[in-house]
Each structure stands twice: as structure tokens, then as C-alpha cells.
Design a protein around this motif. Structure first.
Motif, PDB file in Angstrom:
ATOM      1  N   PRO A  37       0.753  -1.085   0.108  1.00  0.00           N
ATOM      2  CA  PRO A  37      -0.108   0.092   0.132  1.00  0.00           C
ATOM      3  C   PRO A  37       0.262   1.174   0.178  1.00  0.00           C
ATOM      4  CG  PRO A  37      -0.928  -1.875   1.230  1.00  0.00           C
ATOM      5  CD  PRO A  37       0.463  -2.396   0.919  1.00  0.00           C
ATOM      6  N   THR A  38       0.226   1.720  -0.442  1.00  0.00           N
ATOM      7  CA  THR A  38       1.005   3.724  -0.371  1.00  0.00           C
ATOM      8  C   THR A  38       0.296   4.393   0.163  1.00  0.00           C
ATOM      9  OG1 THR A  38      -0.842   4.084  -2.752  1.00  0.00           O
ATOM     10  CG2 THR A  38       1.491   2.809  -2.489  1.00  0.00           C
ATOM     11  N   LEU A  39       1.335   5.600   1.131  1.00  0.00           N
ATOM     12  CA  LEU A  39       0.301   7.366   1.656  1.00  0.00           C
ATOM     13  C   LEU A  39      -0.475   7.812   0.949  1.00  0.00           C
ATOM     14  CD1 LEU A  39       3.558   7.339   3.317  1.00  0.00           C
ATOM     15  CD2 LEU A  39       2.058   6.830   4.329  1.00  0.00           C
ATOM     16  N   LYS A  40      -1.609   8.183   1.413  1.00  0.00           N
ATOM     17  CA  LYS A  40      -2.601   8.943   1.665  1.00  0.00           C
ATOM     18  C   LYS A  40      -1.395  10.450   1.241  1.00  0.00           C
ATOM     19  CE  LYS A  40      -6.810   6.246   1.786  1.00  0.00           C
ATOM     20  NZ  LYS A  40      -7.991   6.019   2.582  1.00  0.00           N
ATOM     21  N   GLU A  41      -2.121  11.458   1.012  1.00  0.00           N
ATOM     22  CA  GLU A  41      -1.990  12.869   0.688  1.00  0.00           C
ATOM     23  C   GLU A  41      -1.939  12.992   2.241  1.00  0.00           C
ATOM     24  OE1 GLU A  41      -4.533  12.121  -1.058  1.00  0.00           O
ATOM     25  OE2 GLU A  41      -3.739  11.793  -2.970  1.00  0.00           O
ATOM     26  N   ASP A  42      -0.984  14.234   2.564  1.00  0.00           N
ATOM     27  CA  ASP A  42      -1.067  14.403   3.641  1.00  0.00           C
ATOM     28  C   ASP A  42      -1.965  15.399   4.429  1.00  0.00           C
ATOM     29  OD1 ASP A  42       2.107  13.732   3.819  1.00  0.00           O
ATOM     30  OD2 ASP A  42       2.950  16.164   3.765  1.00  0.00           O
ATOM     31  N   SER A  43      -2.727  16.198   3.675  1.00  0.00           N
ATOM     32  CA  SER A  43      -4.144  16.536   3.843  1.00  0.00           C
ATOM     33  C   SER A  43      -4.870  15.784   4.960  1.00  0.00           C
ATOM     34  CB  SER A  43      -4.969  17.411   2.538  1.00  0.00           C
ATOM     35  OG  SER A  43      -4.530  16.740   1.589  1.00  0.00           O
ATOM     36  N   TRP A  44      -4.838  14.277   4.456  1.00  0.00           N
ATOM     37  CA  TRP A  44      -5.806  13.284   4.361  1.00  0.00           C
ATOM     38  C   TRP A  44      -5.966  13.208   5.754  1.00  0.00           C
ATOM     39  CZ3 TRP A  44      -5.994   8.709   6.432  1.00  0.00           C
ATOM     40  CH2 TRP A  44      -7.052   8.313   6.262  1.00  0.00           C
ATOM     41  N   TYR A  45      -4.638  12.617   6.132  1.00  0.00           N
ATOM     42  CA  TYR A  45      -4.020  12.331   7.234  1.00  0.00           C
ATOM     43  C   TYR A  45      -4.761  14.135   8.831  1.00  0.00           C
ATOM     44  CZ  TYR A  45      -1.442   9.084   5.281  1.00  0.00           C
ATOM     45  OH  TYR A  45      -1.788   7.761   4.818  1.00  0.00           O
ATOM     46  N   LEU A  46      -4.455  15.092   7.714  1.00  0.00           N
ATOM     47  CA  LEU A  46      -4.555  15.700   9.447  1.00  0.00           C
ATOM     48  C   LEU A  46      -6.075  16.352   9.155  1.00  0.00           C
ATOM     49  CD1 LEU A  46      -1.684  18.795   7.741  1.00  0.00           C
ATOM     50  CD2 LEU A  46      -1.508  17.004  10.141  1.00  0.00           C
ATOM     51  N   ASN A  47      -7.042  15.590   8.266  1.00  0.00           N
ATOM     52  CA  ASN A  47      -7.940  16.432   8.170  1.00  0.00           C
ATOM     53  C   ASN A  47      -9.257  14.955   8.643  1.00  0.00           C
ATOM     54  OD1 ASN A  47      -8.322  18.541   6.830  1.00  0.00           O
ATOM     55  ND2 ASN A  47      -8.121  17.658   5.126  1.00  0.00           N
ATOM     56  N   ASN A  48      -8.654  13.417   9.059  1.00  0.00           N
ATOM     57  CA  ASN A  48      -9.222  12.228  10.097  1.00  0.00           C
ATOM     58  C   ASN A  48      -8.334  12.485  10.635  1.00  0.00           C
ATOM     59  OD1 ASN A  48     -11.118  11.159   7.442  1.00  0.00           O
ATOM     60  ND2 ASN A  48      -9.283  12.190   6.383  1.00  0.00           N
TER      61      ASN A  48
END
Length: 803
Positions: A687-698
Motif C-alpha cells: 500500500p502507498t501513503l495517502k496525501e498529507d492533508s488526508w491524515y490531518l483532516n481525519n
């Protein structure tokens, strides 16, 4: 002095000569006249004879008619067949006389008794079949305790003068015996004037019964009256070696014994021909419609075993196109294999041999509804791997395997074609909108030639078929991963000490070697499915492999070298060599070895079937099932074989002098054996990482002490102070490692994701999912690592911490 006296006949001499001549002439003339008289008299006698013969024949007809119809009184009463019991009878007789001149007579006798036409001999009942030692009807597997038996009763009337019985066996090397010259007589018995008896004659394995041969039985009784009959079993019997999966063998037995248990689709009530006793090399299914046009849906269906009916599963169907059919150049020739339901609805894969096409069709109630996809078999999706270099055409001379993967969770079907060397790409079909819930594997076969149906007692017409294809085997297995599965994956390294990795119905993947440097102090990998990309080496210890509760499959791409004392659960697939010097290890499953198998030292127990594509060295091991070796066998002192175990081999056999004869009797040289299945090593996508913003928003934070429900997203993460038990944690290390120490006695539950690093654990137990590109160290563990699937931890896939 000159004597002028002349010589001549005197008068007396002339008179005497004339007298003699006259006598001769008178005698000749008299004889000629008398001969003419005799000839004429003979002519008259002959004419009278024929005339009176005609009168006599007409008189016989009239007298016999009056004797029968008017019940006239007889002249005599006589008995006939007095020495033959049931045939003895009294008849009334009339005498007929006709005088012919010259004191001659015609004499004849007629009777009013209507002598019956002699009856033919009767054998009732008459049956020929295969039985076990207890008298039960069984399938003709050579490995079983079988015998072929002919049973019949000679009826008491009419009386039998002689009865000849024979067993015939097909000659070696004749694959389809259709003429009597293709058989040898192996048993004959002649019964002189037998009484009415129940008769049974058996052939058993120690007496002329061989595998891969056809047999038939005949009885030829004839009566005292000279009537002959010929009784022969209508279907020849083929003795087969077991081959194919247990499910396939059970399916063929149902067709043979209990056809009502088999799902057959009778399109418009057309007849289907099912033959399973035509190929001495394989238990083979041949099938066609009476109208051999493409029937669209399945002709016959094999039920998916209940074990696989509600999960992801793979089906492998082995088949071959008949060389004669492909050589005929018919414009209609193909085979269809599909995943269908009880209504003959589902997905049907058609292989069009004439046009070299593969088409995937949606069918409803046996009728094509939609062509989902159609591809060339010569230039797309890896099918070009099967092109014959000499003809530049698709090579139909080979045996192929069509693979279906039904991915229930993803509502997809994946299809691939392979032979023993190469494979095509997967064709993936999204089943959205098709409402397909397959519980059968359907088969059809078709061509432009008539199949030739059965003709009783005609060997050539009965068995000389126009086959289009042959089905050899069907195998099922669970799918525990696919391209979108999230595996418990160890990358560049693994170091575990005194811990168990537990995962029932789960999969673990090692993308390098697995050996004692990885698992210390007898840690166990109690995971159902284990995949090792390179070699597996356990030269000592008692490391357990596989799940005893839910055994699956263990795949090793390279060699497997082991010693010590361990249990291995599940089917084992080795791409290279398998070498065991174990003193007391056990394998609870089938063993497939791609190269050589060595069981020379130690008393390992092997409880499943063994398949070897190389040489087999056997000394101290304990074999509980059958062994199939495509190579040589070398025996040492002294292995143990189960009571029904046999070793089939194709090469040479070597053993010490004075070897155990009971063991030697169970080593059988054959022309070919079923080859081992190759290990299937996945190529999982990390698996690959999602965008940084996704982690901040979740709700992810950049660090902190572990607690329930915490979600951490950072370049790396370290927890060095003691940690109590926590649940539902997620740690994502963007560029580095994840290190959690000092949690002895505690349990951590959640997800650890290090796509570019390694995971270090030092403490108690972990329960969840670990994905680490560079592997895992669990060096001072004392608890267990229990694998969980991602969907057991996070229900909503949109909340997965990777993509």
C-alpha cells in the motif's frame, strides 16, 4: 536255274477270312441294335421315375394335410429322442406307398406332429461389473481392492450341450481397442453339458488384472439341437489408476453409478453423451450433445464443494483439445467452461479453436445474453506465449488449465489460461449488475462432427467416437489474497524470539528467505497460508508451520531444508528441492515438490499424497498415502508404508540386496504420473501513503504516548516507556521506522504501517496488521502476534490509512 513260281492266298484262305469277317460284322450289328433298345428302355424308366416322383410328392402333401386337418387314424405310433429327457415324445405316423412298373415302389412316412423350432440357449440374468472384496459394486480404481466379476445363470431349458466362457484384455499400448484383434484372451473355460447353475468368474489383481487395460467377458453356449448364442457385456471395463482431485474422482463416480446426482442440462430434451471409460491414461470426461452445434450454456455441471461455496475460491480445470478434431479443420470446434448456478446462469468462457478466440459470455438459463469480452488467442493478454514457433499458430496439442478465481468480497471473476510452462495474463471481470452466485462448474464440448452414439454389440461403432475435447481434472482451493488484499507482510528482514504468529484463515508473506535467523527459540508461525518468495531453512528446532485449526497452503518458491521436530499443517508446495532429516516431524497435508525429494534420515511422518517432479530418496520416513514420482526412486533401510500406500514412479528403482518384498510389491512403474502443482507466490502491492492533508483532516496527530483510538502520522515513531494495553491504534511512519518497547504483559491492538521502514517490538503481544517494507524485529517478545485483516479493524474502506 530261274524259279518263276509266284506266292499268294489260296481259295481256302480267302473263304475263311470272309467267314470270320462276316461273324464279326453280324456280332457288332446285333450288339448295336440291342444297345439302342436298352437306351430307349432306360429313357422310359427315367421318365416314369420322375413322373411317379411328382405323383408321390403331391400325394405326400395331400396325405399330410388330411392327416393334420382331418385327424385321420395313424398307421404307426413311434417314440423319438428317447435318450434326451425333455425332448422325448410320441408321434403318429402314416405310411404312403406308390407302385412303379418294374416291381418298384415309392415309400414315405408322414406325421401330424408339428416339431418345434429348437430354442436358443438362455442366460438370465447376465451381468459384468467391478466389485470389492465384500461384494459391493465399486469404481474400477486399480489402487483399491477390486476384482471384475461376470455373473450369470444357465437356464434349465433348452439343454446346453456345451458352454464356452472367456475373458479378454486389450493389448498393451492400444489406447482405444475397437476390433477383436485388439484384445488377447486371458482366461477360457469349457463346460460340457452343464446343469442349470449360477456361475461367477472373477479376475483379480493377482490374476491377469492390470491397470490401463480394457476388459470384456463373453459366454457362448449351444444346445443339443445345435442352437448357438453369444452373450457379452455391452460396456467394456477400463481399469484406471487414480488421478485428479478427490472432488473430480467423486464426480466421475457419480456419473458412473448415480447419474441422478449429477446436474445435467437437457436443452430441449436433446440427448447428452457422457463417457468416462475411454482413456486408459486418465479418468477422463468426454461429453457432447447429440446435435453437436455450440449449445451455449453448460451441458453438465460439477458442484462446488461446500467448503468453498461462501468464500473466495479458485478452480483449475485441466483439459485438452482432441488432436484428431483439430486436424480435421472443422469450422466449429470448441470447449466451454463456466461458473454457473443451478439454473445454468452465470459466466461461460468459450475457447473457439477454429478462430483462436476466447470469449467470456453472460448466460441466463443456458442461453447467451451478452458477450462480456472477446480476445484473440494469438496476440493479446499474454496468450501469444502459447504460439507454436513452427506453425505460428496457437498450439492446441498441449494440455491446458483454465483458472477461475471467484472473488466474492470484490464481486469479481479473474480468468487465466496456462500450460505446464507459461501462462496468460489474468482477465478480470467486474460482476456488478450480473447477480452471479456460482455454485457449479459447468462444462460443454462441441464440434462440426457427429459424436457417434452408442450401438449395442458393435464394438467399432460403440467406441470409435469423434471427440472434440477431453476433461482431465478439476481442483478447488481457497483464495486468501488477491491484488487488493492487505497482507501481513514482512519485507527485508524478520527477527522474532519466543513468540507465536497466529492467523487462522489469514496469510503471511515473506519476500525473501525464511530461516532460523528469523525465528529464534522455537517460535511458531501458526498462520493458515504462508508464502515464502525464496528458500525456507530450519536445520533444527521445533518451529511449527501452518494452522492446525484452519490448515491452508504453504508455498515456497525455492528449497525447503528442515530437521528437528515440528508439525507442518496444510498442503505444501515447494518449487525446488525438499530435504528432511527430521527425527519426528509431521506434514499434515499433501506435499508437492518441483525438484528432488530426500527423506533419508529421520522418521518424518507424511500424512498426505506426495508428488515429485524429480528423484525420490526414501529411507527412514513414514509414508501414509500414495507417492507419485516423475523420476527415479532410491530406497534405503527401511521406510514404513501405510497398508494402502503405493509409490508410482517413471524412472529406475534401486534398493539394497534382500530388500523387504512387501515394500517392493507396492512400488509400481508407470508411463506417467500426475505432476506436482507449482507454488503460487503472490506479487502483492505494498500500500502507498495517502496525501498529507488526508491524515490531518481525519484526526491523525504527529506523536504522543499510546492510548486507545490514537492515530499517529509522522516520519517515524518511538515509544520507549512502559505501555499498558491499548486498542484501535493506527501508526503510520512516513519515511522511517516504528519502534515500541517496554510493553511486557500488555497487548497492543491496531495497525502499524511503515512503507519505507521497519517495525521494532519489544514486550508483550500484538494483535492486528503490520505492513513493513524492511521487515519486523520482535526480539524479546513473550506473547503472540495475532493477524487481523484490515476489514476486521476498520469497517469503512474510506478510512484505511493507505491506498
Amino acid at each position: 536255274m530261274i524259279n518263276n513260281k509266284r506266292s499268294g492266298l489260296t481259295l481256302i484262305e480267302v473263304i475263311l477270312a470272309m467267314l470270320i469277317l462276316s461273324i464279326l460284322l453280324i456280332t457288332y450289328i446285333t450288339a448295336f441294335g440291342q444297345g439302342s433298345i436298352i437306351v430307349n428302355k432306360g429313357k422310359d424308366i427315367t421318365k416314369d421315375t420322375f413322373s411317379y416322383q411328382e405323383i408321390m410328392e403331391n400325394l405326400i402333401i395331400d396325405v399330410k394335410r388330411n392327416f393334420i386337418e382331418n385327424d385321420e387314424a395313424e398307421d404307426y405310433k413311434i417314440e423319438i429322442f428317447t435318450d434326451y429327457g425333455d425332448y422325448k415324445t410320441a408321434v403318429d405316423v402314416k405310411e404312403i406307398r406308390t407302385d412303379i412298373r418294374g416291381n418298384r415302389q415309392y415309400v414315405s412316412y408322414v406325421t401330424n406332429y408339428q416339431i418345434k423350432e429348437p430354442e436358443s440357449p438362455k442366460i438370465e440374468p447376465f451381468s459384468v461389473g467391478v466389485y470389492d472384496s465384500e461384494g459391493n459394486r465399486v469404481f474400477p480404481w486399480y489402487e483399491d481392492d477390486i476384482r471384475i466379476r461376470a455373473s450369470y445363470t444357465l437356464q434349465p431349458t433348452p439343454l446346453i450341450f456345451e458352454n464356452r466362457i472367456r475373458w479378454y484384455r486389450s493389448k498393451e499400448g492400444i489406447s482405444n481397442p475397437v476390433f477383436s484383434s485388439d484384445y488377447d484372451m486371458v482366461f477360457e473355460d469349457m463346460q460340457k453339458e452343464p446343469n442349470a447353475i449360477n456361475y461367477t468368474k472373477e479376475l483379480i489383481k493377482s490374476n491377469n488384472l492390470l491397470s490401463k487395460r480394457f476388459y470384456y467377458f463373453e459366454a457362448r453356449p449351444y444346445t443339443l439341437a445345435g442352437r448357438l448364442e453369444h452373450f457379452r457385456n455391452e460396456d467394456r471395463i477400463l481399469i484406471l489408476n487414480r488421478a485428479g482431485s478427490e472432488e473430480w474422482q467423486d464426480f466421475l463416480e457419480d456419473i458412473y453409478f448415480n447419474r441422478e446426482a449429477v446436474k445435467i442440462f437437457d436443452r430441449n430434451s436433446e440427448e447428452i453423451y457422457l463417457d468416462i471409460m475411454q482413456n486408459p491414461e486418465h479418468p477422463t470426461l468426454n461429453l457432447e450433445w447429440s446435435d453437436n452445434k455450440d449449445p451455449q450454456g453448460a451441458l453438465i455441471a460439477m458442484k462446488v464443494p461446500d467448503t468453498y461455496s461462501n468464500t473466495n475460491f479458485e478452480t483449475r480445470v485441466n483439459f485438452r483439445i482432441d488432436p484428431k478434431a483439430s486436424a480435421e479443420g472443422s469450422d466449429l470446434l470448441g470447449i466451454g467452461i463456466g461458473l454457473i448456478n443451478i439454473n445454468n446462469s452465470g459466466i461461460m468462457v468459450n475457447l473457439d479453436i477454429f478462430n483462436s478466440l476466447i470469449s467470456i459470455n453472460q448466460i441466463e438459463n443456458g442461453v447467451y445474453k451478452k458477450v462480456i469480452q472477446k480476445n484473440s488467442l494469438t496476440d493479446s493478454l499474454g496468450f501469444e506465449n502459447f504460439i507454436n514457433e513452427n506453425t505460428n499458430k496457437f498450439d492446441w496439442a498441449k494440455e491446458y488449465t483454465l483458472i477461475f478465481q471467484y472473488l466474492k468480497n470484490n464481486n469479481k471473476i479473474k480468468i487465466r489460461l496456462e500450460d505446464k510452462e507459461v501462462s496468460s495474463d489474468f482477465i478480470e471481470i467486474d460482476l456488478q449488475g450480473y447477480n452471479i452466485f456460482p455454485n457449479y462448474i459447468g462444462f460443454k464440448s462441441y464440434s462440426g462432427m457427429d459424436y457417434k452414439p452408442n450401438t449395442k454389440y458393435e464394438i467399432i461403432n460403440k467406441y470409435d467416437r469423434n471427440y472434440s475435447s477431453h476433461l482431465y481434472d478439476v481442483r478447488f482451493s481457497k483464495i486468501n489474497l488477491d491484488d487488493e488484499s492487505i497482507l501481513f507482510m514482512f519485507g527485508g528482514g524478520l527477527d522474532i524470539s519466543a513468540s507465536n504468529i497466529i492467523g487462522e484463515n489469514k496469510s503471511i508473506y515473506f519476500d525473501s528467505n525464511l530461516n532460523l535467523e528469523n525465528i529464534k527459540n522455537n517460535g511458531h508461525i501458526k498462520v493458515s497460508n504462508i508464502y515464502v518468495k525464496e528458500n525456507l531453512e530450519f536445520p533444527k528446532g521445533s518451529h511449527e508451520l501452518g494452522s492446525s485449526e484452519e490448515p491452508g497452503e504453504i508455498h515456497v518458491n525455492g528449497d525447503f531444508i528442515e530437521s528437528g521436530n515440528r508439525n507442518i499443517y496444510g498442503d505444501l508446495f515447494i518449487g525446488g528441492n525438499f530435504i528432511s532429516k527430521s527425527s519426528s516431524s509431521s506434514i499434515y497435508g499433501n506435499l508437492h515438490v518441483g525438484k528432488n525429494l530426500t527423506l533419508w534420515d529421520g522418521s518424518m511422518n507424511l500424512y498426505g499424497d506426495i508428488f515429485v517432479n524429480g528423484n525420490f530418496k526414501l529411507k527412514d520416513a513414514r509414508i501414509h498415502r500414495n507417492v507419485y514420482v516423475n523420476g527415479n526412486v532410491e530406497l534405503g533401510w527401511t521406510p514404513w508404508l501405510g497398508s494402502n500406500s503405493k509409490i508410482y514412479y517413471t524412472g529406475t528403482l534401486t534398493y539394497p540386496n534382500n530388500y523387504n518384498q512387501d515394500i517392493l510389491n507396492r512400488l509400481i512403474k508407470v508411463n506417467g504420473v500426475e505432476e506436482p502443482k507449482k507454488p503460487t507466490i503472490p506479487e502483492p502491492k505494498y500500500p502507498t501513503l495517502k496525501e498529507d492533508s488526508w491524515y490531518l483532516n481525519n484526526g491523525y496527530v504527529s506523536g504522543g504516548k499510546l492510548k486507545d483510538n490514537i492515530k499517529i502520522y509522522a516520519n517515524s515513531y518511538v515509544q520507549s516507556s512502559w505501555t499498558q494495553s491499548v486498542e484501535d491504534i493506527i501508526i503510520v511512519a512516513k519515511t522511517g521506522d516504528i519502534r515500541i518497547e517496554n510493553f511486557g504483559g500488555s497487548t497492543i491492538k491496531g495497525i502499524l504501517f511503515a512503507p519505507n521502514g521497519k517495525v521494532y517490538l519489544n514486550g508483550g503481544s500484538f494483535e492486528g496488521l503490520i505492513i513493513a517494507k524492511n521487515g519486523i524485529d520482535y526480539v524479546q517478545g513473550g506473547g503472540n502476534i495475532t493477524i487481523k485483516d484490515i476489514d476486521e479493524i476498520i469497517k469503512d474502506s474510506s478510512n484505511y490509512p493507505f491506498k
